[in-house]
Design a protein around this motif. Structure first.
Motif, PDB file in Angstrom:
ATOM      1  N   MET A  12       0.832  -1.200   0.000  1.00  0.00           N
ATOM      2  CA  MET A  12       0.000   0.000   0.000  1.00  0.00           C
ATOM      3  C   MET A  12       0.870   1.255   0.000  1.00  0.00           C
ATOM      4  SD  MET A  12      -2.984   0.750   2.697  1.00  0.00           S
ATOM      5  CE  MET A  12      -3.991   2.190   2.624  1.00  0.00           C
ATOM      6  N   VAL A  13       1.972   1.209   0.734  1.00  0.00           N
ATOM      7  CA  VAL A  13       2.897   2.346   0.762  1.00  0.00           C
ATOM      8  C   VAL A  13       3.505   2.556  -0.616  1.00  0.00           C
ATOM      9  CG1 VAL A  13       5.062   3.186   1.737  1.00  0.00           C
ATOM     10  CG2 VAL A  13       3.378   2.085   3.209  1.00  0.00           C
ATOM     11  N   ARG A  14       3.891   1.471  -1.292  1.00  0.00           N
ATOM     12  CA  ARG A  14       4.472   1.589  -2.627  1.00  0.00           C
ATOM     13  C   ARG A  14       3.457   2.131  -3.622  1.00  0.00           C
ATOM     14  NH1 ARG A  14       6.976  -3.728  -1.366  1.00  0.00           N
ATOM     15  NH2 ARG A  14       9.091  -3.271  -0.744  1.00  0.00           N
ATOM     16  N   GLU A  15       2.201   1.683  -3.531  1.00  0.00           N
ATOM     17  CA  GLU A  15       1.173   2.190  -4.432  1.00  0.00           C
ATOM     18  C   GLU A  15       0.923   3.666  -4.192  1.00  0.00           C
ATOM     19  OE1 GLU A  15      -2.144  -0.380  -3.800  1.00  0.00           O
ATOM     20  OE2 GLU A  15      -1.106  -2.106  -4.655  1.00  0.00           O
ATOM     21  N   THR A  16       0.978   4.093  -2.933  1.00  0.00           N
ATOM     22  CA  THR A  16       0.812   5.498  -2.618  1.00  0.00           C
ATOM     23  C   THR A  16       1.970   6.312  -3.190  1.00  0.00           C
ATOM     24  OG1 THR A  16      -0.307   4.867  -0.589  1.00  0.00           O
ATOM     25  CG2 THR A  16       0.460   7.121  -0.726  1.00  0.00           C
ATOM     26  N   ALA A  17       3.174   5.772  -3.116  1.00  0.00           N
ATOM     27  CA  ALA A  17       4.332   6.460  -3.683  1.00  0.00           C
ATOM     28  C   ALA A  17       4.208   6.563  -5.198  1.00  0.00           C
ATOM     29  CB  ALA A  17       5.617   5.731  -3.301  1.00  0.00           C
ATOM     30  N   ALA A  18       3.721   5.517  -5.830  1.00  0.00           N
ATOM     31  CA  ALA A  18       3.533   5.547  -7.279  1.00  0.00           C
ATOM     32  C   ALA A  18       2.498   6.585  -7.656  1.00  0.00           C
ATOM     33  CB  ALA A  18       3.104   4.169  -7.791  1.00  0.00           C
ATOM     34  N   ALA A  19       1.405   6.615  -6.926  1.00  0.00           N
ATOM     35  CA  ALA A  19       0.364   7.603  -7.212  1.00  0.00           C
ATOM     36  C   ALA A  19       0.880   9.015  -6.962  1.00  0.00           C
ATOM     37  CB  ALA A  19      -0.860   7.326  -6.356  1.00  0.00           C
ATOM     38  N   GLY A  20       1.719   9.190  -5.946  1.00  0.00           N
ATOM     39  CA  GLY A  20       2.294  10.508  -5.669  1.00  0.00           C
ATOM     40  C   GLY A  20       3.217  10.963  -6.778  1.00  0.00           C
ATOM     41  N   GLY A  21       4.043  10.048  -7.284  1.00  0.00           N
ATOM     42  CA  GLY A  21       4.948  10.407  -8.376  1.00  0.00           C
ATOM     43  C   GLY A  21       4.206  10.751  -9.645  1.00  0.00           C
ATOM     44  N   VAL A  22       3.181   9.981  -9.948  1.00  0.00           N
ATOM     45  CA  VAL A  22       2.361  10.265 -11.134  1.00  0.00           C
ATOM     46  C   VAL A  22       1.636  11.591 -10.946  1.00  0.00           C
ATOM     47  CG1 VAL A  22       0.368   9.475 -12.471  1.00  0.00           C
ATOM     48  CG2 VAL A  22       2.128   7.859 -11.800  1.00  0.00           C
ATOM     49  N   GLY A  23       1.164  11.841  -9.742  1.00  0.00           N
ATOM     50  CA  GLY A  23       0.486  13.109  -9.464  1.00  0.00           C
ATOM     51  C   GLY A  23       1.395  14.310  -9.642  1.00  0.00           C
ATOM     52  N   VAL A  24       2.646  14.164  -9.226  1.00  0.00           N
ATOM     53  CA  VAL A  24       3.611  15.263  -9.402  1.00  0.00           C
ATOM     54  C   VAL A  24       3.828  15.553 -10.885  1.00  0.00           C
ATOM     55  CG1 VAL A  24       6.051  15.880  -9.108  1.00  0.00           C
ATOM     56  CG2 VAL A  24       4.758  14.951  -7.197  1.00  0.00           C
ATOM     57  N   ILE A  25       3.985  14.505 -11.684  1.00  0.00           N
ATOM     58  CA  ILE A  25       4.177  14.700 -13.118  1.00  0.00           C
ATOM     59  C   ILE A  25       2.952  15.372 -13.741  1.00  0.00           C
ATOM     60  CG2 ILE A  25       4.384  13.504 -15.342  1.00  0.00           C
ATOM     61  CD1 ILE A  25       6.182  11.486 -13.958  1.00  0.00           C
ATOM     62  N   LEU A  26       1.768  14.881 -13.383  1.00  0.00           N
ATOM     63  CA  LEU A  26       0.544  15.442 -13.963  1.00  0.00           C
ATOM     64  C   LEU A  26       0.331  16.899 -13.551  1.00  0.00           C
ATOM     65  CD1 LEU A  26      -1.922  12.443 -13.610  1.00  0.00           C
ATOM     66  CD2 LEU A  26      -0.961  13.383 -15.721  1.00  0.00           C
ATOM     67  N   MET A  27       0.558  17.221 -12.294  1.00  0.00           N
ATOM     68  CA  MET A  27       0.344  18.597 -11.840  1.00  0.00           C
ATOM     69  C   MET A  27       1.387  19.553 -12.409  1.00  0.00           C
ATOM     70  SD  MET A  27      -2.449  18.391 -10.374  1.00  0.00           S
ATOM     71  CE  MET A  27      -2.577  20.070  -9.853  1.00  0.00           C
ATOM     72  N   THR A  28       2.620  19.087 -12.543  1.00  0.00           N
ATOM     73  CA  THR A  28       3.652  19.931 -13.150  1.00  0.00           C
ATOM     74  C   THR A  28       3.330  20.197 -14.619  1.00  0.00           C
ATOM     75  OG1 THR A  28       5.291  19.006 -11.645  1.00  0.00           O
ATOM     76  CG2 THR A  28       6.127  20.152 -13.580  1.00  0.00           C
ATOM     77  N   GLY A  29       2.928  19.151 -15.331  1.00  0.00           N
ATOM     78  CA  GLY A  29       2.540  19.319 -16.726  1.00  0.00           C
ATOM     79  C   GLY A  29       1.326  20.214 -16.880  1.00  0.00           C
TER      80      GLY A  29
ATOM     81  N   ILE B  15       3.272  23.542 -29.313  1.00  0.00           N
ATOM     82  CA  ILE B  15       4.157  23.265 -28.181  1.00  0.00           C
ATOM     83  C   ILE B  15       3.346  22.861 -26.958  1.00  0.00           C
ATOM     84  CG2 ILE B  15       5.761  24.341 -26.542  1.00  0.00           C
ATOM     85  CD1 ILE B  15       6.874  25.940 -28.941  1.00  0.00           C
ATOM     86  N   VAL B  16       2.251  23.542 -26.710  1.00  0.00           N
ATOM     87  CA  VAL B  16       1.387  23.214 -25.572  1.00  0.00           C
ATOM     88  C   VAL B  16       0.796  21.815 -25.729  1.00  0.00           C
ATOM     89  CG1 VAL B  16      -0.781  23.822 -24.430  1.00  0.00           C
ATOM     90  CG2 VAL B  16       0.880  25.601 -24.970  1.00  0.00           C
ATOM     91  N   ILE B  17       0.343  21.476 -26.934  1.00  0.00           N
ATOM     92  CA  ILE B  17      -0.221  20.146 -27.176  1.00  0.00           C
ATOM     93  C   ILE B  17       0.847  19.069 -26.997  1.00  0.00           C
ATOM     94  CG2 ILE B  17      -1.186  18.650 -28.969  1.00  0.00           C
ATOM     95  CD1 ILE B  17      -2.715  21.142 -29.979  1.00  0.00           C
ATOM     96  N   CYS B  18       2.045  19.307 -27.520  1.00  0.00           N
ATOM     97  CA  CYS B  18       3.145  18.347 -27.356  1.00  0.00           C
ATOM     98  C   CYS B  18       3.507  18.172 -25.881  1.00  0.00           C
ATOM     99  CB  CYS B  18       4.369  18.791 -28.144  1.00  0.00           C
ATOM    100  SG  CYS B  18       4.191  18.589 -29.913  1.00  0.00           S
ATOM    101  N   LEU B  19       3.507  19.264 -25.142  1.00  0.00           N
ATOM    102  CA  LEU B  19       3.813  19.187 -23.715  1.00  0.00           C
ATOM    103  C   LEU B  19       2.735  18.401 -22.965  1.00  0.00           C
ATOM    104  CD1 LEU B  19       5.738  20.026 -21.483  1.00  0.00           C
ATOM    105  CD2 LEU B  19       4.439  22.123 -21.245  1.00  0.00           C
ATOM    106  N   ALA B  20       1.483  18.577 -23.329  1.00  0.00           N
ATOM    107  CA  ALA B  20       0.397  17.827 -22.699  1.00  0.00           C
ATOM    108  C   ALA B  20       0.532  16.335 -23.001  1.00  0.00           C
ATOM    109  CB  ALA B  20      -0.946  18.357 -23.180  1.00  0.00           C
ATOM    110  N   LEU B  21       0.849  16.005 -24.253  1.00  0.00           N
ATOM    111  CA  LEU B  21       1.030  14.594 -24.616  1.00  0.00           C
ATOM    112  C   LEU B  21       2.242  13.990 -23.919  1.00  0.00           C
ATOM    113  CD1 LEU B  21       0.158  14.719 -28.414  1.00  0.00           C
ATOM    114  CD2 LEU B  21      -1.217  13.766 -26.557  1.00  0.00           C
ATOM    115  N   LEU B  22       3.306  14.751 -23.817  1.00  0.00           N
ATOM    116  CA  LEU B  22       4.505  14.291 -23.113  1.00  0.00           C
ATOM    117  C   LEU B  22       4.204  14.044 -21.633  1.00  0.00           C
ATOM    118  CD1 LEU B  22       7.565  13.727 -23.209  1.00  0.00           C
ATOM    119  CD2 LEU B  22       7.903  16.129 -22.642  1.00  0.00           C
ATOM    120  N   THR B  23       3.420  14.914 -21.035  1.00  0.00           N
ATOM    121  CA  THR B  23       3.043  14.747 -19.636  1.00  0.00           C
ATOM    122  C   THR B  23       2.249  13.458 -19.431  1.00  0.00           C
ATOM    123  OG1 THR B  23       3.021  17.124 -19.264  1.00  0.00           O
ATOM    124  CG2 THR B  23       1.765  15.792 -17.730  1.00  0.00           C
ATOM    125  N   LEU B  24       1.276  13.225 -20.288  1.00  0.00           N
ATOM    126  CA  LEU B  24       0.479  12.004 -20.173  1.00  0.00           C
ATOM    127  C   LEU B  24       1.326  10.753 -20.398  1.00  0.00           C
ATOM    128  CD1 LEU B  24      -2.815  13.047 -21.971  1.00  0.00           C
ATOM    129  CD2 LEU B  24      -2.462  12.621 -19.544  1.00  0.00           C
TER     130      LEU B  24
END
Length: 80
Positions: free
Chosen positions: A7-24, A41-50
Motif C-alpha cells: 500500500m505504501v508503494r502504491e501510494t508512492a507511485a500515485a504521488g509520483g504520477v500526481g507530481v508529473i501530472l500537476m507539473t505538466g 508546443i502546448v499540445i506536445c507538452l500535454a502529450l509528453l506529460t500524459l
C-alpha cells in the motif's frame, strides 16, 4: 492501523504520477497560445506529460517489489 508495504508503494507511485501530472498541467495552463507554433508546443507538452505519467505508473507496477531496495552480490570476494 499500520500500512502494508504494498500500500505504501502504491501510494508512492500515485504521488509520483500526481507530481508529473500537476507539473505538466501547470506548464500547459501558463504557456501562451497565441500562434500555431505555441499551440503545438502546448499540445506536445500535454502529450509528453500524459506519456511520462503512464510510463512511470507502468514502471512502478512492474518493479514494485524492488523499488527502494539495495541489492548487493555477497557471493563474490571483495576486491583489494
Amino acid at each position: 492501523m499500520k500500512k502494508r508495504p504494498s500500500m505504501v508503494r502504491e501510494t508512492a507511485a500515485a504521488g509520483g504520477v500526481g507530481v508529473i501530472l500537476m507539473t505538466g498541467y501547470a506548464a500547459v495552463t501558463t504557456l501562451p497560445r497565441g500562434t500555431n507554433l505555441e499551440l503545438a508546443i502546448v499540445i506536445c507538452l500535454a502529450l509528453l506529460t500524459l506519456t511520462a505519467s503512464i510510463a512511470l505508473w507502468r514502471f512502478m507496477v512492474r518493479h514494485k517489489d524492488g523499488i527502494g531496495e539495495a541489492r548487493f552480490d555477497t557471493t563474490k570476494p571483495p576486491r583489494d
